[in-house]
Design an enzyme around this catalytic site. Structure first.
Site, PDB file in Angstrom:
ATOM      1  N   ASP A   1       0.847  -1.196   0.000  1.00 47.35           N
ATOM      2  CA  ASP A   1       0.000   0.000   0.000  1.00 47.35           C
ATOM      3  C   ASP A   1       0.887   1.252   0.000  1.00 47.35           C
ATOM      4  O   ASP A   1       1.749   1.407   0.864  1.00 47.35           O
ATOM      5  CB  ASP A   1      -0.928  -0.014   1.219  1.00 47.35           C
TER       6      ASP A   1
ATOM      7  N   SER B   1      -7.180   3.951  -1.195  1.00 45.99           N
ATOM      8  CA  SER B   1      -6.888   2.510  -1.188  1.00 45.99           C
ATOM      9  C   SER B   1      -8.122   1.671  -1.488  1.00 45.99           C
ATOM     10  O   SER B   1      -7.999   0.557  -1.995  1.00 45.99           O
ATOM     11  CB  SER B   1      -6.312   2.097   0.167  1.00 45.99           C
TER      12      SER B   1
ATOM     13  N   ASP C   1       2.093   2.732   3.364  1.00 48.15           N
ATOM     14  CA  ASP C   1       1.220   3.895   3.158  1.00 48.15           C
ATOM     15  C   ASP C   1       1.172   4.801   4.400  1.00 48.15           C
ATOM     16  O   ASP C   1       1.175   6.018   4.282  1.00 48.15           O
ATOM     17  CB  ASP C   1      -0.185   3.353   2.848  1.00 48.15           C
TER      18      ASP C   1
ATOM     19  N   ASP D   1      -1.380   0.137  -4.756  1.00 49.26           N
ATOM     20  CA  ASP D   1      -2.649   0.765  -5.146  1.00 49.26           C
ATOM     21  C   ASP D   1      -2.429   2.206  -5.610  1.00 49.26           C
ATOM     22  O   ASP D   1      -3.180   2.747  -6.393  1.00 49.26           O
ATOM     23  CB  ASP D   1      -3.659   0.697  -3.994  1.00 49.26           C
TER      24      ASP D   1
ATOM     25  N   HIS E   1      -2.015  10.920  -0.863  1.00 48.12           N
ATOM     26  CA  HIS E   1      -1.498  10.098  -1.954  1.00 48.12           C
ATOM     27  C   HIS E   1      -1.108  10.992  -3.124  1.00 48.12           C
ATOM     28  O   HIS E   1      -1.480  12.150  -3.162  1.00 48.12           O
ATOM     29  CB  HIS E   1      -2.568   9.105  -2.435  1.00 48.12           C
TER      30      HIS E   1
HETATM   31 MG    MG Z   1      -4.203  -0.725   2.651  1.00 45.71          MG
HETATM   32 ZN    ZN Z   2      -3.222   6.037   2.237  1.00 40.43          ZN
END
Ligand code: MG
Ligand code: ZN
Length: 402
Positions: A81, A122, A295, A337, A364
């Site tokens: 992620d 995500s 992430d 992702d 992101h």
């Molecule tokens: Mg995730």
């Molecule tokens: Zn995130």
């Protein structure tokens, strides 16, 4: 005349930038009276941070099975992620220039945008992989209109394959949720937990026990899981002791700790346990493994957090590739992702395993992210394509129709 003023201003700006970075940069200091070309001019307000790994680990050369066009029995789909190219290269630098992921023989790039946004979250990102449909940010296994779409994991289960998921977040978090649940919002973790009971998934391991113990209407789904034949366990020791049958393994009430907080090899142990159980199915298996917290390091703008999590994920990649190499009927696909943090690498030293970086966002970014593949049919993943094509390719490789 104007050009001279421009050169003078540029000179002033460059010399200030150099002074600001001298303390942290390990590039040789430029001679003060000779303006040299600087590959990077530091904008005001950017925070440059150094990070490194405590110890570098060895990376083995893992050769894929000779016959790339062979039949695929198993797919192991690994999602880092928020793991863009810079996260990978930061981790590679911290590990002194090498990662297990480099054993992947094919690479590609995916476009990650959502149906309603240039930058995906995500949930929409994982739904694209799981259902083959672009959807809105926050959507869990539903299309842009909110209609449920069957996931590749559900289809695999119906076709008689064994199925599993492992994550370092709660197992009801957006990424794993999108492979098994159908809800309008990622925030509905109690409803997402209830959706696990609508499938026959064989193994799931991660955090989020609380959402099962106190699901919608305070219903205790742990009892329902036991009644459905699951071995319900809530610590890693008991999880790794399970060698067959159905397993609901909870490693945390909600989220697992960070690597820096002592999560240890939870992801590796859990993935091994899942593979050992799933591989007993003669029809093959589909397993999704998520390095969830790469992430979160990005959201925190914490390069050390990003690197620690990416290295943990890469160790699991090494073990998965070794399994696939030996097995000869397994396809491994590794991707992200989306990228998180707009991470950029501004300095580093590979032999010392040190990297200097900066982030451009707490969220992101829109950039394409890499896809790495290994094993049978791995050659199908080269090129530049939509994130939804990951689903299309995996479905066609397994011989499934929508
Ligand atoms: Mg995730
Ligand atoms: Zn995130």
């Amino acid at each position: 005349m104007r050009i001279f003023i421009f050169i003078f201003i540029s000179f002033l700006f460059l010399s200030t930038a150099c002074k600001n970075t001298e303390k942290t940069s390990n590039q040789p200091a430029e001679k003060p009276n000779k303006p040299a070309f600087s590959p990077y001019i530091q904008p005001s307000g950017i925070k440059r941070q150094w990070a490194q790994s405590a110890t570098a680990y060895d990376v083995k050369k893992i050769l894929p099975p000779a016959n790339v066009s062979g039949k695929v029995k198993n797919i192991i789909f690994l999602i880092g992620d928020g793991m863009g190219l810079t996260q990978i290269y930061a981790a590679m630098t911290a590990n002194k220039g090498k990662l297990n992921i480099e054993n992947c023989t094919y690479t590609g790039l995916i476009k990650t945008y959502a149906s309603d946004a240039y930058i995906t979250d995500s949930a929409a990102g994982a739904t694209a992989f799981a259902c083959g449909t672009k959807t809105y940010n926050g959507a869990i296994g539903v299309d842009a209109q909110g209609n449920p779409v069957k996931t590749i994991l559900e289809i695999a289960e119906e076709k008689g394959l064994a199925t599993g998921m492992v994550a370092t977040s709660s197992i009801t978090h957006a990424t794993p949720a999108s492979f098994i649940a159908h809800q309008k919002s990622r925030k509905m973790e109690e409803e997402i937990a209830a959706d696990f009971l609508n499938t026959d998934i064989d193994v799931f391991i991660g955090g989020g026990k609380q959402f099962f113990e106190h699901s919608v209407g305070d219903k205790n789904l742990l009892i329902d899981l036991k009644n459905k034949g699951y071995q319900v366990v809530d610590n890693l020791k008991d999880i790794t002791a399970v060698t067959k049958g159905k397993l609901a393994g909870f490693t945390a009430e909600v989220q697992n700790p960070k690597m820096s907080e002592g999560r240890g090899d939870m992801l590796s142990q859990s993935t091994k346990t899942a593979i050992n159980i799933l591989k007993q199915n003669p029809n093959g298996f589909f397993l999704m493994v998520e390095g969830s917290q790469i992430d979160w390091g990005g959201h925190d703008n914490n390069p050390q957090y990003v690197i620690d999590e990416a290295l943990d994920f890469d160790k699991v990649i090494g073990e998965v590739l070794e399994f696939a190499a030996k097995d000869g009927e397994t396809l491994v696909v590794i991707t992200a992702d989306h990228e998180t943090g707009g991470l950029t690498l501004l300095g580093g030293n590979i032999s010392e395993g040190k990297v200097e970086s900066a982030f451009s966002t707490g969220g992101h970014s829109a950039v394409m992210v890499p896809v790495y593949s290994f094993g049978v049919q791995a050659d199908k993943f080269t090129g530049i394509y939509e994130n939804t094509a990951i689903y299309d390719k995996m479905m066609s490789i397994l011989g499934f129709k929508k």
